[in-house]
Write an enzyme that holds these catalytic residues in place. Structure first.
Site, mmCIF file in Angstrom:
data_model
loop_
_atom_site.group_PDB
_atom_site.id
_atom_site.type_symbol
_atom_site.label_atom_id
_atom_site.label_comp_id
_atom_site.label_asym_id
_atom_site.label_seq_id
_atom_site.Cartn_x
_atom_site.Cartn_y
_atom_site.Cartn_z
ATOM 1 N N GLY A 92 -51.109 -40.928 35.754
ATOM 2 C CA GLY A 92 -49.832 -40.680 36.335
ATOM 3 C C GLY A 92 -50.163 -39.474 37.065
ATOM 4 O O GLY A 92 -49.082 -38.915 37.400
ATOM 5 N N GLN A 93 -51.205 -38.542 37.045
ATOM 6 C CA GLN A 93 -51.073 -37.322 37.693
ATOM 7 C C GLN A 93 -51.311 -37.470 39.216
ATOM 8 O O GLN A 93 -51.960 -38.195 39.705
ATOM 9 C CB GLN A 93 -52.304 -36.423 37.198
ATOM 10 C CG GLN A 93 -52.291 -34.933 37.659
ATOM 11 C CD GLN A 93 -53.390 -34.277 36.857
ATOM 12 O OE1 GLN A 93 -54.330 -34.804 36.233
ATOM 13 N NE2 GLN A 93 -53.299 -32.978 37.375
ATOM 14 N N HIS A 99 -49.924 -29.249 34.559
ATOM 15 C CA HIS A 99 -48.160 -28.953 34.468
ATOM 16 C C HIS A 99 -47.693 -29.898 33.342
ATOM 17 O O HIS A 99 -48.248 -31.026 33.014
ATOM 18 C CB HIS A 99 -47.579 -29.409 35.707
ATOM 19 C CG HIS A 99 -47.718 -30.727 36.371
ATOM 20 N ND1 HIS A 99 -49.049 -31.117 37.062
ATOM 21 C CD2 HIS A 99 -46.978 -31.582 36.494
ATOM 22 C CE1 HIS A 99 -48.576 -32.374 37.484
ATOM 23 N NE2 HIS A 99 -47.536 -32.621 37.174
#
Length: 113
Positions: A92-93, A99
């Protein structure tokens, strides 16, 4: 490098910064997924969590202390919150700068999806 988070760190792109020190910056997400959605990033660029090495242990510990401080300031430390970190595309990056998402202000469900 054309990293949006590096540009935020350099103040080339405006953002609502909630915390900043020599190592870390925290700011509000521009597309919040919860009433409180804050991103905490190291100022040093790491594309994914897989780029973090043994020498970065203090930085990672510091990030979690910043997360604790922010959740206390926002008053969600007692009610609860979620910290999410995605790695690579299937994880899902979408922004390839390490972060951590702080999500709070609503009931979180499991599994997340």
């Amino acid at each position: 490098m054309n990293c949006i988070f590096c540009k935020i760190v350099k103040k080339e792109i405006p953002s609502k910064i909630l915390y900043e020190d020599d190592l870390v910056m925290a700011f509000e997400d521009i597309a919040p997924q919860a009433p409180i959605h804050i991103l905490v990033i190291p100022k040093k660029h790491y594309s994914t969590v897989l780029d973090i090495n043994e020498n970065d242990k203090e930085l990672i510990g510091h990030i979690f202390m910043v997360i604790k401080k922010i959740t206390e300031q926002k008053g969600v430390d007692e009610k609860g919150f979620r910290v999410v970190m995605n790695c690579n595309s299937q994880g899902g990056q979408t922004v390839f700068h390490v972060h951590f998402h702080i999500l709070a202000g609503r009931q979180m469900h499991w599994p997340p999806g």
